[in-house]
Design an enzyme around this catalytic site. Structure first.
Site, PDB file in Angstrom:
ATOM      1  N   ARG A  57      -5.227  20.024 -45.445  1.00  0.00           N
ATOM      2  CA  ARG A  57      -5.545  21.229 -46.223  1.00  0.00           C
ATOM      3  C   ARG A  57      -4.593  22.382 -45.909  1.00  0.00           C
ATOM      4  NH1 ARG A  57     -10.295  18.676 -45.131  1.00  0.00           N
ATOM      5  NH2 ARG A  57     -10.601  19.868 -43.220  1.00  0.00           N
ATOM      6  N   GLU A  94     -12.981  15.621 -29.369  1.00  0.00           N
ATOM      7  CA  GLU A  94     -14.263  15.502 -28.669  1.00  0.00           C
ATOM      8  C   GLU A  94     -14.340  14.138 -27.973  1.00  0.00           C
ATOM      9  OE1 GLU A  94     -17.470  16.181 -31.313  1.00  0.00           O
ATOM     10  OE2 GLU A  94     -18.990  16.222 -29.725  1.00  0.00           O
TER      11      GLU A  94
END
Ligand code: AMP
Length: 169
Positions: A57, A94
């Site tokens: 994006r 993560e």
């Protein structure tokens, strides 16, 4: 006004993530125009030659902004996508790690570069992107985002570079 075009999608791409979907913003002529104009107002065009956008994006907003300001555009991509010689940087997710790449000749030493992505979360992606540009001798002059998730404090990882976002959550 542009906040009206951000769609919250719960549990995407996995449970517990509230995804900020910018497709309604891109779809709106007024929303897209105001977003690029807002990003343009937050930067000092004389300080950079290139806009660098992060897949995927960051490509959309970065290219539109570069065109708006009369600058060139440089893509930072996921591994294995760029056809020419690359520099690579790994960063922590993560769970596990990820990598991003830039063409070795994408930035000349000393060139000012404005960094663009759609959203700042933990800052890991942009931190790695800054390292790539610096490896080539480029001078990041700022990081521009459409959205910043303030509660994740990602801008702490981007210290030394001015950070701007149009919308804060
Ligand atoms: P980070 O490295 O944690 O700052 O994550 C930034 C990257 O992940 C950006 O390229 C974003 O597009 C994407 N991202 C992270 N969190 C979200 C979210 N809640 N909604 C939409 N995109 C996200």
């Amino acid at each position: 006004m542009i906040h009206e075009y951000i769609r919250d999608v719960p549990d995407f791409p996995k449970k517990g993530i509230l995804f900020k979907d910018v497709t309604p913003l891109l779809q709106s002529p007024a929303g897209l125009r105001e977003t690029i104009a807002g990003m343009a107002r937050s930067v000092e065009p004389a300080t950079f030659d290139l806009v660098c956008g992060i897949e995927s994006r960051g490509f959309i907003f970065g290219t539109a902004l570069a065109h708006h300001l009369g600058k060139g555009f440089v893509p930072i991509r996921k591994p294995g996508k760029l056809p020419w010689k690359t520099e690579t940087e790994s960063y922590q997710l993560e769970y596990g790690t990820d990598r991003i790449e830039i063409h070795q000749d994408a930035v000349r030493p000393g060139q000012g570069v404005l960094m663009v992505d759609d959203l700042l979360a933990t800052g890991g992606t942009m931190e790695a992107a800054l390292k790539l540009v610096r490896k080539l001798g480029g001078k990041p002059v700022g990081c521009s985002f459409v959205i910043e998730l303030d509660f994740l404090a990602g801008r702490k990882r981007l210290e030394g570079v001015p950070v701007h976002a149009l919308l804060h959550y």
